[in-house]
Scaffold this motif. Sequence first.
Motif, PDB file in Angstrom:
ATOM      1  N   THR A  31      31.206   9.106  34.833  1.00  0.00           N
ATOM      2  CA  THR A  31      31.117   7.676  35.157  1.00  0.00           C
ATOM      3  C   THR A  31      31.458   7.446  36.629  1.00  0.00           C
ATOM      4  O   THR A  31      31.788   6.330  37.018  1.00  0.00           O
ATOM      5  N   ARG A  32      31.362   8.507  37.449  1.00  0.00           N
ATOM      6  CA  ARG A  32      31.580   8.343  38.882  1.00  0.00           C
ATOM      7  C   ARG A  32      30.529   7.388  39.445  1.00  0.00           C
ATOM      8  O   ARG A  32      29.419   7.278  38.893  1.00  0.00           O
ATOM      9  N   PRO A  33      30.833   6.695  40.533  1.00  0.00           N
ATOM     10  CA  PRO A  33      29.832   5.827  41.156  1.00  0.00           C
ATOM     11  C   PRO A  33      28.553   6.600  41.477  1.00  0.00           C
ATOM     12  O   PRO A  33      28.594   7.696  42.040  1.00  0.00           O
TER      13      PRO A  33
ATOM     14  N   SER B 150      36.550  -2.266  35.778  1.00  0.00           N
ATOM     15  CA  SER B 150      35.368  -1.844  36.528  1.00  0.00           C
ATOM     16  C   SER B 150      34.412  -3.028  36.587  1.00  0.00           C
ATOM     17  O   SER B 150      34.612  -4.040  35.912  1.00  0.00           O
TER      18      SER B 150
ATOM     19  N   PRO C 175      27.860   2.593  36.389  1.00  0.00           N
ATOM     20  CA  PRO C 175      28.093   3.634  37.399  1.00  0.00           C
ATOM     21  C   PRO C 175      27.000   3.749  38.460  1.00  0.00           C
ATOM     22  O   PRO C 175      27.298   3.950  39.640  1.00  0.00           O
TER      23      PRO C 175
ATOM     24  N   PHE D 200      36.271   2.484  41.015  1.00  0.00           N
ATOM     25  CA  PHE D 200      35.208   1.851  40.240  1.00  0.00           C
ATOM     26  C   PHE D 200      34.952   0.458  40.793  1.00  0.00           C
ATOM     27  O   PHE D 200      35.720  -0.476  40.536  1.00  0.00           O
TER      28      PHE D 200
END
Length: 287
Positions: free
Chosen positions: A69-71, A149, A153, A198
């Motif tokens: 779920t990293r950018p 968040s 992502p 996030f």
Amino acid sequence: MLKKEMQWNIGKQKIVFPMGRPLIMGIINITPDSFSDGGQYLNPQVAADRAFWMQDSGVDLIDLGAESTRPGAEPVSEKEEMTRLLPVLKRCRAKLTIPLSIDTYKSKVCQMAIDHGADIINDVSGGGWDPELLAVVARSPVGYVLVHSRGMPKTMQKEAQYHDIVEDVFNELSVKLDRCLQAGIDKERIICDVGFGFAKDKTQNLILLRRLSRFHDLGRPLMIGVSRKSFLQVFAKRHGVDVEMMNIIAQTVAFWQGVEIWRVHDVVTAVAARDLLEKIWKADSSL
């Protein structure tokens, strides 16, 4: 920092804060594309062995994630996420004695994880990306990590527009916390995470780190996940040092503001720092 005593209920287990030391949650990413350790633990036995080693190294909790779920990350299907996760979850559940967290925002993955013995659901979406997830959590006894968040992502960094980063994140987490309570999740089962990285830029992350004490007004224990995040990588690269030094500095700043849980990759360094902080907290000279 003196804080009111709080309890985190994880099934039949109850963790009481403050403890005079942070809890360490070790991260294992069962993914090919996570920013730090993507691809290292795709083999189920290798991933499970890593979890057993972390437990032996002194961590308090393990967090398994089967979708990055990293950018900028691309989403994966429920089927793919479960295919990656289930063999590792089964192996871990058979031997681990510490609580096992699953990093997911999908209700079907959440239900599968609960059915196979997960103790905690760590939800980076704060219940916002799958409308059924909170109901699944509410029907179970698991602990829940409510993370702040914005967006998804793939596009979340475009959402890093705030009037006041601390107050905006606080207010949005408050709304999400109320939504969890309305869904039927007991307050004592929830901890909160401001979601470093996030939908936040480097400066916003630093401001949040400096003012984490504001989030005690949510009335729940706090977890942070700053490990190897880009805003710390920048400082490490600038000074030619290992990013783990920056991690420990940031995590210690958080601890002295009353943050109870560190989510980390390098568990050996984190455990050593935890043990020293406990000695300092208790003024114990038996080093």
